[in-house]
Structures are given as C-alpha cells and as structure tokens.
Design a protein around this motif. Structure first.
Motif, mmCIF file in Angstrom:
data_model
loop_
_atom_site.group_PDB
_atom_site.id
_atom_site.type_symbol
_atom_site.label_atom_id
_atom_site.label_comp_id
_atom_site.label_asym_id
_atom_site.label_seq_id
_atom_site.Cartn_x
_atom_site.Cartn_y
_atom_site.Cartn_z
ATOM 1 N N GLU A 74 32.387 42.518 28.810
ATOM 2 C CA GLU A 74 32.888 42.908 29.928
ATOM 3 C C GLU A 74 32.204 42.813 30.904
ATOM 4 O OE1 GLU A 74 35.726 44.729 30.648
ATOM 5 O OE2 GLU A 74 37.484 44.011 29.477
ATOM 6 N N GLN A 75 30.831 43.459 30.492
ATOM 7 C CA GLN A 75 29.349 42.898 31.242
ATOM 8 C C GLN A 75 29.430 42.049 32.209
ATOM 9 O OE1 GLN A 75 27.390 45.320 31.249
ATOM 10 N NE2 GLN A 75 28.902 46.820 29.909
ATOM 11 N N VAL A 76 30.357 40.545 31.557
ATOM 12 C CA VAL A 76 29.729 39.671 32.341
ATOM 13 C C VAL A 76 31.140 39.848 33.665
ATOM 14 C CG1 VAL A 76 30.540 37.157 32.100
ATOM 15 C CG2 VAL A 76 29.090 38.268 30.327
ATOM 16 N N GLU A 77 32.261 40.373 33.041
ATOM 17 C CA GLU A 77 33.108 40.292 33.961
ATOM 18 C C GLU A 77 32.910 41.648 35.395
ATOM 19 O OE1 GLU A 77 35.982 38.793 34.852
ATOM 20 O OE2 GLU A 77 35.649 37.066 32.966
ATOM 21 N N ASN A 78 32.302 42.563 34.863
ATOM 22 C CA ASN A 78 31.244 43.685 35.695
ATOM 23 C C ASN A 78 30.447 42.225 37.018
ATOM 24 O OD1 ASN A 78 32.822 45.164 34.753
ATOM 25 N ND2 ASN A 78 30.983 46.062 34.053
ATOM 26 N N LEU A 79 29.576 42.034 36.336
ATOM 27 C CA LEU A 79 28.716 41.065 37.150
ATOM 28 C C LEU A 79 29.413 40.366 37.646
ATOM 29 C CD1 LEU A 79 25.985 40.057 34.219
ATOM 30 C CD2 LEU A 79 25.452 41.604 36.286
ATOM 31 N N LEU A 80 30.498 39.217 37.299
ATOM 32 C CA LEU A 80 31.699 38.318 38.348
ATOM 33 C C LEU A 80 31.894 39.062 39.506
ATOM 34 C CD1 LEU A 80 32.633 36.357 35.442
ATOM 35 C CD2 LEU A 80 31.256 35.537 37.566
ATOM 36 N N ARG A 81 32.447 40.397 39.445
ATOM 37 C CA ARG A 81 33.154 41.093 40.382
ATOM 38 C C ARG A 81 32.132 41.888 40.914
ATOM 39 N NH1 ARG A 81 34.005 45.429 37.454
ATOM 40 N NH2 ARG A 81 36.817 44.614 36.433
#
Length: 334
Positions: A27-34
């Motif tokens: 989820e942290q990776v996805e937050n960064l991508l977002r």
C-alpha cells in the motif's frame, strides 16, 4: 484496503494471499505511485493513471519487499524502489505494446490504441525519467548502478529480439539469453535491491538475484506459451502478437526441433505467412508434438531451481511467500 490500480483479477489469481506478509507495505508503494500523479501536466497525469493500470499484478514491487523482509527489516527505501521498479516495468509495457501493435492489456485499451504511437513512446520515456529521478534521490551508488545495468540489459534483450524476428533457426540457448535480458533482468534487480536494502550479506544478495532471474525466465516462457495457446478473454490482452511479429519463442523452437524433415517445410511456411488458418494449424501441431508441455515443464524447472536458491534464507512467512510467488508464475493463465 485494496490496491487502487491492481485489477481484481489479481485477487482471484491468489496473489492477495501471497502478498499478505507485505500487504501494508505494498500500500505504501501504491501511495507513492499515486503521489506522482499530483504534479505535472493534467494530460500526463491522465496518461500515467491509465498506464499504471496496465501493469496490474505488481509482481516486481512484491519481490523487492518480500526479498527485503526475508532478509531483515524493511525501510522506506524499499517502498521507493518498489515504485521505481514498477515505473520501469510500466514503461516497458507501454513501449512493448507499440512494438507488438497490441490493442488491449489487462482488459484495457493500450496507450497506443486509446491515444497514439507518439503518445505511447513519450509516456514510456516519461516514466523512465521519473524512475531515474527517484533512484538518484537515494544517493546510493550500488542501487544507481544496478538499476542502470538492468535498464541497459533490458533494452539489449529487446533489441536482440527485434533483430532475430523471422529467424526460425534460433536455438533454445539463444532464446533463453534473450528473455533473461529483456524480462528476467528486472526480476533479478528487484530481488537484489530488496536484499541489499535489508543489509543482507553479499552471498545472500546474489542468491536472491539468481532467484529473481529464474522466476523471470519462467514468467516469460509462460507468457510465450499463453501468447500462442491462451484465451484473450481470460488474459485480458492481445494474444498472437509473437506469431504476427514472427518471434521464435520456446514452443515454436521445440516444435521445429522435433519436426520431421517432411513436416518442417510446411511449419516454416505457416510461421512465415501469418493467417488465422495457419495459426490454427500451428496450434494443432504444438499440441500434437507436446511442444507446449515441453515449454511449461522448462518453466517449472526454472521455478524449482529458483526455490532452491531460497534455502540460504531462514524460514519465514516472507520466504514462503517468495516460494508461492514462484509457483504462481508457472500456474497462471493470464
């Protein structure tokens, strides 16, 4: 909370369970991508959002995180590099769809179909430059060199594949060298960086690199099997592009290897004259000769060897998840 850009099909594939040890970290990776969509041109944001949906499974960021967790403690740098690897992977997909003239990926229109070729090329370049910028932020020579090396080898593999189009004398060894560069290198890079950031010893880092390389090779073999024998409704992407582009993939190489001198000329004619009838004939011959079975078995052998490389790690949920991810690579149908 579901991963915002991961298709629900990935949950049906069983990846949700495999990713469980690093669920919150992904989820942290996805937050960064977002977060990378917030700034920049509105048109670029729209393109990035669509492009990041095309990647789908997030296998490579998961390898970064699981390798790191299996070797020690995860750090914020793991999340950053998970995002970097996914950006690079997405860039390659966008460019691949141009090369293959693909219309769909993950049940979505490709960038080149929804927009155009020029937009696809520029978006792929844009994603690469963001990945370079983020990698530079770490100020770590090893990581910068490793990512650069992976990018170079990836491009070399793609260039070699383009050069070998129409060469149906390609050997299995040549084929494996090509896919090791164009696909497996990024998996190897992901695993090595995950271990490195967890401060793993050099021998363990190398073992994780071998693991990543082998599952990457297996992944591409299965991709090539599905391209000629899969179901587009299940795969959610354009299939048959290898045949149309006259790429000698492992099933075809094996078919030509076991063909009799009497049948080989007809096979070559079908391979060099793409048509619906000819691909149907080839599919029948691939089944009859068990060339598809051979390719799947070769992929399983790489996965089995990859799991042996994980013996250097102590037992842990992360190590088990890496094994499960390796098994998933050969069991998938999309």
């Amino acid at each position: 909370m579901s991963l915002p850009w991961v298709s629900t099909s990935s949950h049906n594939d069983g990846l949700a369970e495999i990713y469980a040890p690093v669920r919150s970290e992904l989820e942290q990776v996805e937050n960064l991508l977002r977060s990378y969509l917030v700034n920049g041109l509105p048109f670029a944001r729209r393109l990035m959002e669509h492009g990041l949906q095309l990647g789908g499974k997030r296998l490579r960021p998961a390898v970064v995180l699981l390798a790191g967790q299996a070797c020690g403690r995860l750090r914020p740098e793991h999340f950053l590099m998970g995002a970097v690897i996914e950006l690079i992977h997405t860039a390659t997909l966008v460019h691949d769809d141009v090369l293959d003239e693909a219309k769909h990926r993950r049940h979505l229109q490709t960038i080149n179909t929804r927009w155009d070729t020029e937009t696809s090329i520029l978006l792929g370049d844009y994603l690469f430059t963001i990945a370079i910028e983020l990698t530079a932020r770490l100020g770590d020579g090893f990581i910068s060199n490793r990512v650069s090396q992976a990018g170079r080898r990836l491009c070399e593999g793609e260039l070699r594949q383009v050069c070998e189009r129409g060469n149906f004398d390609l050997t299995e060894e040549d084929y494996l060298e090509i896919i090791e560069a164009k696909t497996a290198e990024l998996y190897a890079c992901s695993a090595e960086i995950g271990a490195y950031l967890a401060e793993a010893a050099e021998d363990i880092r190398h073992a994780l690199g071998r693991f990543g390389r082998k599952i990457g090779i297996a992944f591409q073999i299965i991709d090539d099997v599905l391209d000629i024998a899969g179901d587009e409704r299940v795969a959610g992407k354009s299939l048959g592009t290898d045949y149309l582009k006259q790429k000698a993939t492992l099933p075809v190489i094996r078919l030509l290897q076991v063909a009799s001198p009497e049948t080989r000329p007809a096979l070559l004619t079908w391979l060099r004259s793409p048509s619906v009838d000819n691909i149907a004939r080839l599919q029948d011959e691939l089944e009859r000769s068990q060339s598809l079975v051979y390719a799947r078995e070769k992929a399983r052998q790489f996965v089995q060897s990859a799991m042996e490389d994980l013996r250097v790690l102590p037992p842990s949920p992360a190590r088990e998840a890496l094994c499960a991810l390796a098994r998933f690579v050969v069991a998938r149908d999309r």
